[in-house]
Design an enzyme around this catalytic site. Structure first.
Site, mmCIF file in Angstrom:
data_model
loop_
_atom_site.group_PDB
_atom_site.id
_atom_site.type_symbol
_atom_site.label_atom_id
_atom_site.label_comp_id
_atom_site.label_asym_id
_atom_site.label_seq_id
_atom_site.Cartn_x
_atom_site.Cartn_y
_atom_site.Cartn_z
ATOM 1 C CG ASP A 195 -1.847 1.155 1.319
ATOM 2 O OD1 ASP A 195 -1.568 2.190 0.672
ATOM 3 O OD2 ASP A 195 -2.857 1.062 2.041
ATOM 4 C CE LYS A 220 -7.133 8.812 2.449
ATOM 5 N NZ LYS A 220 -7.434 7.445 2.182
HETATM 6 N N1 PLP Z 1 -4.654 2.817 2.693
HETATM 7 C C1 PLP Z 1 -4.263 3.851 3.443
HETATM 8 C C2 PLP Z 1 -2.821 3.968 3.844
HETATM 9 C C3 PLP Z 1 -5.200 4.809 3.857
HETATM 10 O O1 PLP Z 1 -4.803 5.847 4.618
HETATM 11 C C4 PLP Z 1 -6.563 4.664 3.466
HETATM 12 C C5 PLP Z 1 -7.593 5.628 3.881
HETATM 13 O O2 PLP Z 1 -7.368 6.477 4.720
HETATM 14 C C6 PLP Z 1 -6.912 3.552 2.695
HETATM 15 C C7 PLP Z 1 -5.940 2.657 2.313
HETATM 16 C C8 PLP Z 1 -8.335 3.324 2.267
HETATM 17 O O3 PLP Z 1 -8.662 4.161 1.213
HETATM 18 P P1 PLP Z 1 -10.156 4.684 0.912
HETATM 19 O O4 PLP Z 1 -10.554 5.546 2.045
HETATM 20 O O5 PLP Z 1 -9.998 5.387 -0.410
HETATM 21 O O6 PLP Z 1 -11.013 3.479 0.809
#
Ligand code: PLP
Length: 406
Positions: A195, A220
């Site tokens: 990620d 983000k």
């Molecule tokens: N991965 C990280 C590091 C995040 O900070 C977030 C959300 O804050 C996500 C995944 C999940 O993404 P989404 O909110 O677009 O579903």
């Protein structure tokens, strides 16, 4: 043009004419803006063509849950950025959110009985998806300190299907040695999924260092304006195809309108990200001398335990746009400082134009109880600062008054 006659010399009625309007022209010239294919379904010349496209024997689009040209263009753009320095083709798969991407990847790679290794401080949504949701389907998750390669080695089992890492961990800003982890993971026959939401391809490109798949919450930095949700998965085409099959079944598909916004964000991603990184370094440096700040976690600071690793891994001068601080008074202390801020918003998410504050123990990491927080190295008084595009002196003045009043 659409025909105007129903046959036998009879004209179509007004409703038929209203529904069957002329098709838009297909221009010879390449549009500079991304066309939005805002359609759920696509029409075919013959049922044979329909069947061939549906079965994947012929390229094309049938139904936007399975594929849409605008959404695919967005994913291909991210894949092109992540592919820099990678031998061989890289494909991208678009998603409605980062969590749709995360859960689809895990469901594509795991079966009942599979074992997944993930960071102790993994994003709260990923933590509960692994522990609660996938746990119900027989997936076993183990949370380890990803900075300790020997701990990861010790956790690997024959049933380990996935090692899940975050390039820059949320919220500790720990840095993960992706190349070391990739070697270890592959020896054990598992897949390394990274990620890389906090890093973006502007800071680091995990595929070039051995990761099998990269996941982003495009909500983000990629979208960058806090006005759109999305996710994306990139990697080798055959692996991404497996993730695609799961997405098509689970239905977490990205809408073409949102894909348009996300795609537009990519053009300015390097500019914005460079600015986020520069400003974050200024903010982190200033806060590390602040008497009311107990700890500052930012890998651009020489005092950060992973600074040397970050300096070798990341593009020069780029350490991400998030600065984490710890203030006194635990959860209440962190909340009081956040509530006293005037310029920075108390808001969820990160990576947008506006600076945001998040007292993590009661927000992003609320799924972790005190024991899990302690294990993850997260103090209850932690505040995550997503440094926006404002002038750093303005943000620092605001944080200064918030710390004094908090
Ligand atoms: N991965 C990280 C590091 C995040 O900070 C977030 C959300 O804050 C996500 C995944 C999940 O993404 P989404 O909110 O677009 O579903």
């Amino acid at each position: 043009m659409t025909p105007t006659e129903a046959g036998a010399g009879r004209e179509y009625g007004e409703h038929t004419r209203a529904v069957h309007t002329p098709h838009p022209p297909t221009p010879e010239q390449t549009p500079l803006g991304l066309p939005v294919y805002r359609t759920a379904a696509f029409a075919f010349s013959t049922t044979q063509e329909y069947a061939e496209v549906l079965s994947g024997r012929q390229p094309g689009y049938a139904y936007s849950r399975e594929g849409n040209p605008t959404s695919d263009a967005f994913a291909a753009a991210v894949a092109a950025l992540e592919a820099y320095g990678v031998d061989g083709p890289v494909a991208g798969e678009p998603f409605a959110s980062g969590m749709a991407a995360t859960t689809s990847v895990l469901m594509a790679l795991c079966r009942a009985g599979s074992h997944v290794i993930a960071p102790r401080e993994v994003y709260g949504g990923t933590y509960s998806a692994l522990k609660t949701l996938l746990g119900r389907f027989g997936v076993v998750a183990e949370f380890v300190d990803m900075r300790d390669v020997s701990a990861v080695r010790a956790a690997l089992r024959p049933e380990t299907m996935v090692v899940w890492a975050e390039t820059l961990a949320n919220p500790t800003m720990s840095v993960t040695d992706i190349a070391a982890l990739a070697a270890l993971t592959h020896e054990a026959g598992a897949a390394l999924v990274v990620d890389s939401t906090f890093a973006t391809p502007v800071v680091y490109r995990p595929l070039a260092h051995g990761a099998d798949l990269v996941v982003h919450s495009a909500t983000k930095y990629i979208g960058g304006h806090s006005d759109v949700m999305g996710g994306v998965v990139v990697g080798r085409p055959e692996l991404v195809r497996q993730v695609h099959e799961v997405r098509a079944e689970l239905g977490g598909s990205l809408s073409p309108d949102d894909a348009f916004l996300l795609h537009r964000g990519i053009a300015t991603l390097p500019l914005r990200m460079a600015r986020h990184c520069e400003s974050a370094l200024v903010v982190a440096g200033a806060l590390s001398n602040h008497p009311l700040v107990e700890t500052v976690r930012y890998p651009g600071l020489p005092a950060h335990p992973d600074h040397m690793l970050a300096a070798t891994m990341f593009d020069p001068g780029r350490y991400g746009g998030v600065v984490t601080i710890v203030v006194g008074g635990g959860r209440d202390g962190a909340a009081a400082v956040c509530d006293a801020a005037r310029l920075a918003a108390v808001a969820s998410s990160l990576g947008g134009t506006h600076s945001k504050l998040s007292p993590v123990a009661v927000t992003t990491h609320r799924q972790l109880d005190d024991k899990a927080l302690a294990l993850a190295g997260i103090d209850p008084g932690t505040i995550r600062i997503s440094v926006g595009l404002e002038d750093p002196p303005d943000l620092l003045a605001d944080l200064d008054q918030a710390l004094a009043r908090g």
